[in-house]
Enzyme design. Structure first.
Site, PDB file in Angstrom:
ATOM      1  N   THR A 224      -3.317  -6.352  -4.315  1.00  0.00           N
ATOM      2  CA  THR A 224      -3.574  -5.863  -2.960  1.00  0.00           C
ATOM      3  C   THR A 224      -2.805  -4.587  -2.649  1.00  0.00           C
ATOM      4  O   THR A 224      -3.038  -3.958  -1.629  1.00  0.00           O
ATOM      5  CB  THR A 224      -3.288  -6.961  -1.923  1.00  0.00           C
ATOM      6  OG1 THR A 224      -3.852  -6.580  -0.667  1.00  0.00           O
ATOM      7  CG2 THR A 224      -1.801  -7.211  -1.777  1.00  0.00           C
TER       8      THR A 224
ATOM      9  N   GLU B 153      -7.280   1.555   2.836  1.00  0.00           N
ATOM     10  CA  GLU B 153      -8.415   0.619   2.712  1.00  0.00           C
ATOM     11  C   GLU B 153      -9.788   1.290   2.711  1.00  0.00           C
ATOM     12  O   GLU B 153     -10.696   0.864   1.994  1.00  0.00           O
ATOM     13  CB  GLU B 153      -8.364  -0.446   3.816  1.00  0.00           C
ATOM     14  CG  GLU B 153      -7.202  -1.419   3.679  1.00  0.00           C
ATOM     15  CD  GLU B 153      -5.846  -0.840   4.113  1.00  0.00           C
ATOM     16  OE1 GLU B 153      -5.835   0.184   4.828  1.00  0.00           O
ATOM     17  OE2 GLU B 153      -4.807  -1.397   3.718  1.00  0.00           O
TER      18      GLU B 153
ATOM     19  N   ASP C 139      -6.169 -10.950   6.049  1.00  0.00           N
ATOM     20  CA  ASP C 139      -6.940 -10.156   5.083  1.00  0.00           C
ATOM     21  C   ASP C 139      -6.909 -10.616   3.619  1.00  0.00           C
ATOM     22  O   ASP C 139      -7.928 -10.985   3.034  1.00  0.00           O
ATOM     23  CB  ASP C 139      -6.532  -8.668   5.167  1.00  0.00           C
ATOM     24  CG  ASP C 139      -5.009  -8.421   5.225  1.00  0.00           C
ATOM     25  OD1 ASP C 139      -4.237  -9.377   5.038  1.00  0.00           O
ATOM     26  OD2 ASP C 139      -4.618  -7.262   5.427  1.00  0.00           O
TER      27      ASP C 139
ATOM     28  N   GLU D 257       5.846  -8.992   0.402  1.00  0.00           N
ATOM     29  CA  GLU D 257       5.925  -7.532   0.192  1.00  0.00           C
ATOM     30  C   GLU D 257       6.600  -7.218  -1.144  1.00  0.00           C
ATOM     31  O   GLU D 257       6.199  -6.299  -1.864  1.00  0.00           O
ATOM     32  CB  GLU D 257       6.716  -6.860   1.325  1.00  0.00           C
ATOM     33  CG  GLU D 257       6.046  -6.916   2.695  1.00  0.00           C
ATOM     34  CD  GLU D 257       4.860  -5.974   2.847  1.00  0.00           C
ATOM     35  OE1 GLU D 257       4.557  -5.220   1.912  1.00  0.00           O
ATOM     36  OE2 GLU D 257       4.217  -6.032   3.922  1.00  0.00           O
TER      37      GLU D 257
ATOM     38  N   ARG E  37       4.414  -5.326  -4.080  1.00  0.00           N
ATOM     39  CA  ARG E  37       4.806  -3.943  -4.375  1.00  0.00           C
ATOM     40  C   ARG E  37       5.682  -3.848  -5.629  1.00  0.00           C
ATOM     41  O   ARG E  37       5.412  -3.044  -6.519  1.00  0.00           O
ATOM     42  CB  ARG E  37       5.558  -3.328  -3.184  1.00  0.00           C
ATOM     43  CG  ARG E  37       4.710  -3.282  -1.926  1.00  0.00           C
ATOM     44  CD  ARG E  37       5.355  -2.409  -0.867  1.00  0.00           C
ATOM     45  NE  ARG E  37       4.839  -2.724   0.455  1.00  0.00           N
ATOM     46  CZ  ARG E  37       4.738  -1.851   1.453  1.00  0.00           C
ATOM     47  NH1 ARG E  37       5.110  -0.611   1.284  1.00  0.00           N
ATOM     48  NH2 ARG E  37       4.267  -2.214   2.632  1.00  0.00           N
TER      49      ARG E  37
END
Ligand SMILES: *[C@@H]1O[C@H](CO)[C@@H](O)[C@H](O)[C@H]1NC(C)=O
Ligand SMILES: *[C@@H]1O[C@H](CO)[C@@H](O)[C@H](O)[C@H]1NC(C)=O
Ligand SMILES: *[C@@H]1O[C@H](CO)[C@@H](O)[C@H](O)[C@H]1NC(C)=O
Ligand SMILES: *[C@@H]1O[C@H](CO)[C@@H](O)[C@H](O)[C@H]1NC(C)=O
Length: 543
Positions: free
Chosen positions: A519, A429, A271, A128, A132
């Site tokens: 992502t 998404e 994913d 994360e 980010r």
């Protein structure tokens, strides 16, 4: 002063007319007016956060509560760093709020430069924090450079500082597969506290774009090598291509590289393994990763693809007990990134009519493109068939069997929603895929879908909506029952991803051959082949 008066008049004017009309009436100025609306939504959330939660990582827009990610500790920059490149993108194209965007960029930059300090004695999630914070700093560097706003050096320096702290996670195991967390101050790596210490497969395979771009910018190839090392044990120890047809179980033991359990899915923890195979190829031109992506896509089509009843919507299901186990028709909203991924893999960012004339075009790509259209339609239906026009977190597609009475069934019957899956976190998404489909096909239908979804977010996730000074947006605990129930949370990806992808949907001539999104929707420029070669940044393994 004139400028200020004009800005105030413009703000007052846009605030009172009913949003979205422009688009649905097909006015020539429709795309620009849609961008105005999306900027207005972004600024409503941003102004509210700035006023009541500035600097904090986690924000509750309903009661203006806040806290940091490390409980009681110093901030990681979660919301500010994740949002800077959206501020920059809107700054670059804004018709109404350009000077406000510029002021907010400089305010954020000042905070990053003077307040944000990653020397934090707390455990953070490696994945994360990479996607980010490191991703956000790198794309802020890129856009600061491209749009000539702010001081790009500040973002790069912070990225290097954070990258070096996160890099210690890769030293935690003999195979180079990182544990899931790290203490940013001491460099101590920490195993996942649950799941028998296994790392999520998608987590340690979704760090590669960020560190490869950092290697490119700094010329330090340690970053490149350390993130690439994870693949060899993953593919070879598990015989991934032969035994699993390129489809990964969602857990991996970091000390051995062996998979934990059998659960295979394209939703959470699975994913972005697939996403980063393709995106490494698009970012760095390494053909090995396209080949690996190809095999995974073939595996997905063979084992996970199905169609719903009664409308034959294509969807990607799950194999909880491995490839020979029972098929499950459950699909996370997270899977909705797949339309955009398949489309950009097929055309490599070119409009499809141009891509079809390229030597690389083949039957697999034509098939991927058609599947991309189908999956994007399915995900649109997940919005279109609910009362709020917004999709729940998870659906179960209708296979023609009777479902428990407590499950809600969609208006046309294609999917069910379980009682605990009705929440909507304003996830990106579906609008991500809609954006890709529009930019790669120029089919106006996709802009209409995006306008509908933006309008549903406006109507159903807004708090104190009639008051232009108090207006803000929140997640939903229930998107099925009207009026929708709000949840006291605003995810940073609402600002970083959802509103950014909606915005790009309404930009004309956005060139997807020049940029690859990580992502978390942070754009990195496609890397120059010659520079990569001169820095010896090349694929260091083969099958
Ligand atoms: C930035 O703005 C310029 C000038 O309006 C425009 O040509 C360009 O496409 C914009 N860039 C992006 C990435 O939107
Ligand atoms: C940009 O930031 C760097 C690093 O803080 C600093 O050395 C440099 O002077 C700044 N440049 C400008 C033009 O302010
Ligand atoms: C390159 O990055 C590694 C990993 O963070 C770091 O240990 C090393 O000091 C860096 N090398 C240089 C020359 O900065
Ligand atoms: C907000 O304004 C709309 C349109 O004027 C009105 O229909 C609605 O009832 C108002 N909502 C509240 C909560 O005041």
């Amino acid at each position: 002063m004139r400028g200020l008066v004009a800005t105030i008049i413009a703000i007052v004017a846009t605030v009172y007319y009913v949003p979205w009309n422009a688009y649905f009436e097909q006015k020539p100025e429709a795309a620009r007016e849609m961008r105005d609306q999306i900027e207005m939504m972004f600024l409503a959330s941003w102004r509210d956060y700035s006023k009541y939660g500035w600097g904090y990582d986690i924000y509750g827009p309903i009661d203006h509560s806040f806290r940091n990610m490390p409980r009681g500790g110093r901030p990681l920059g979660w919301i500010i760093v994740d949002s800077v490149d959206t501020l920059m993108l809107m700054y670059n194209s804004s018709a109404l709020y350009k000077s406000e965007f510029e002021a907010e960029i400089l305010k954020s930059q000042h905070w990053i430069d003077n307040v944000l300090d990653f020397d934090i004695d707390a455990e953070v999630n490696v994945f994360e924090t990479t996607i980010r914070m490191l991703g956000g700093l790198l794309s802020a560097y890129h856009y600061s450079d491209q749009f000539e706003v702010g001081n790009k050096t500040i973002y790069l320096n912070k990225a290097i500082d954070l990258g070096d702290r996160l890099a210690l996670a890769f030293k935690s195991t003999p195979k180079g597969i990182p544990y899931s967390s790290i203490n940013l101050q001491s460099g101590r790596a920490i195993k996942n506290h649950v799941d028998g210490g296994a790392s999520s497969t998608a987590e340690f395979t979704t760090l590669q774009m960020e560190f490869k771009y950092l290697a490119y910018l700094t010329g330090n190839n340690t970053y490149w090598k350390m993130v690439e090392r994870v693949y060899e044990p993953l593919y070879k120890t598990n015989d991934l291509l032969n035994v699993y047809d390129g489809l990964v179980p969602i857990y991996t033991f970091p000390n051995t590289g062996r998979f934990g359990g059998f659960n295979i899915r394209f939703g959470s923890r699975g994913d972005s393994f697939y996403e980063y195979l393709l995106k490494q190829y698009l970012l760095t031109h390494e053909t090995l990763y396209y080949d690996l992506y190809r095999q995974s896509m073939d595996g997905m089509k063979k084992h996970l693809l199905a169609r719903s009843k009664p409308s034959f919507l294509s969807y990607i299901g799950e194999r909880e007990q491995g490839l020979n186990g029972k098929f499950s028709s459950k699909m996370d909203h997270l899977v909705c990134f797949m339309g955009g991924l398949l489309a950009s893999g097929a055309t490599e960012g070119l409009p499809v009519h141009e891509a079809r004339r390229k030597p690389f075009w083949d039957a697999d790509r034509e098939n991927d493109w058609n599947l991309a259209k189908e999956l994007t339609n399915t995900c649109y239906q997940m919005y279109n068939q609910t009362p709020s026009g917004l999709a729940p977190e998870i659906v179960v597609f209708n296979e023609g069997e009777t479902a428990p009475k407590s499950w809600w069934q969609s208006s046309l019957g294609d999917f069910f929603v379980k009682p605990l899956d009705k929440h909507n976190m304003q996830r990106p998404e579906t609008v991500e895929s809609i954006m890709f489909m529009y930019q790669l096909s120029h089919d106006k239908k996709y802009r209409k879908w995006g306008a509908e979804i933006a309008s549903s977010f406006y109507d159903n996730t807004c708090v104190d909506c009639n008051d232009t000074k108090l207006r803000r947006f929140a997640s939903l605990s229930d998107c099925i029952t009207l009026p929708t129930k709000k949840a006291n949370n605003m995810e940073s990806f609402w600002l970083a991803e959802t509103l950014k992808y909606l915005y790009i949907l309404f930009l004309d001539d956005f060139d997807l051959t020049k940029v690859v999104f990580n992502t978390e929707a942070h754009p990195f420029p496609v890397l120059d082949k010659e520079v990569l070669k001169s820095q010896h940044l090349i694929t260091g393994w083969s099958l």
